[in-house]
Design an enzyme around this catalytic site. Sequence first.
Site, PDB file in Angstrom:
ATOM      1  N   LEU A   1      -9.266  -8.834  -5.844  1.00 13.92           N
ATOM      2  CA  LEU A   1     -10.290  -8.754  -4.798  1.00 13.92           C
ATOM      3  C   LEU A   1      -9.716  -9.376  -3.523  1.00 13.92           C
ATOM      4  CD1 LEU A   1     -13.218  -7.675  -4.705  1.00 13.92           C
ATOM      5  CD2 LEU A   1     -13.959 -10.034  -4.810  1.00 13.92           C
ATOM      6  N   HIS A   2      -8.854  -8.607  -2.843  1.00 14.16           N
ATOM      7  CA  HIS A   2      -8.241  -9.084  -1.610  1.00 14.16           C
ATOM      8  C   HIS A   2      -9.183  -8.829  -0.432  1.00 14.16           C
ATOM      9  CE1 HIS A   2      -7.033  -4.941  -0.502  1.00 14.16           C
ATOM     10  NE2 HIS A   2      -6.841  -4.795  -1.807  1.00 14.16           N
ATOM     11  N   MET A   3      -8.704  -9.005   0.777  1.00 16.15           N
ATOM     12  CA  MET A   3      -9.565  -9.004   1.966  1.00 16.15           C
ATOM     13  C   MET A   3     -10.371  -7.712   2.142  1.00 16.15           C
ATOM     14  SD  MET A   3     -10.746 -10.680   4.505  1.00 16.15           S
ATOM     15  CE  MET A   3      -9.728 -12.019   5.066  1.00 16.15           C
TER      16      MET A   3
ATOM     17  N   GLU B   1     -10.048   2.159  -3.661  1.00 15.38           N
ATOM     18  CA  GLU B   1      -8.573   2.090  -3.615  1.00 15.38           C
ATOM     19  C   GLU B   1      -7.962   2.950  -4.684  1.00 15.38           C
ATOM     20  OE1 GLU B   1      -7.457  -2.065  -3.719  1.00 15.38           O
ATOM     21  OE2 GLU B   1      -7.947  -2.254  -1.627  1.00 15.38           O
TER      22      GLU B   1
END
Length: 87
Positions: free
Chosen positions: A14-16, A87
């Site tokens: 869970l990146h930016m 994604e």
Amino acid sequence: MVSARVKVVNTQGLHMRPAQLLVNALSRFESEVTLVANGKSINGKSIMYLMTACLKQGDEVEIQCDGADEKKALEEAVALFQSGFGE
């Protein structure tokens, strides 16, 4: 209160970008949203708390929603996690 368990499916966790998508989606709801993962309770509407949680691929997350529109908020959050945030 309603809740559901999901897994982080994104290879980078869970990146930016996915965290921002989650915050933007959940901010539209009145309900309080808490993510419980790795022994921590995280405010699901706070980008700072989400980023410091360091959620990685495969981590199990319990999404808890409490408020007037809790079911819709939960559905939105679960859908985002399951889709891998596009994604």
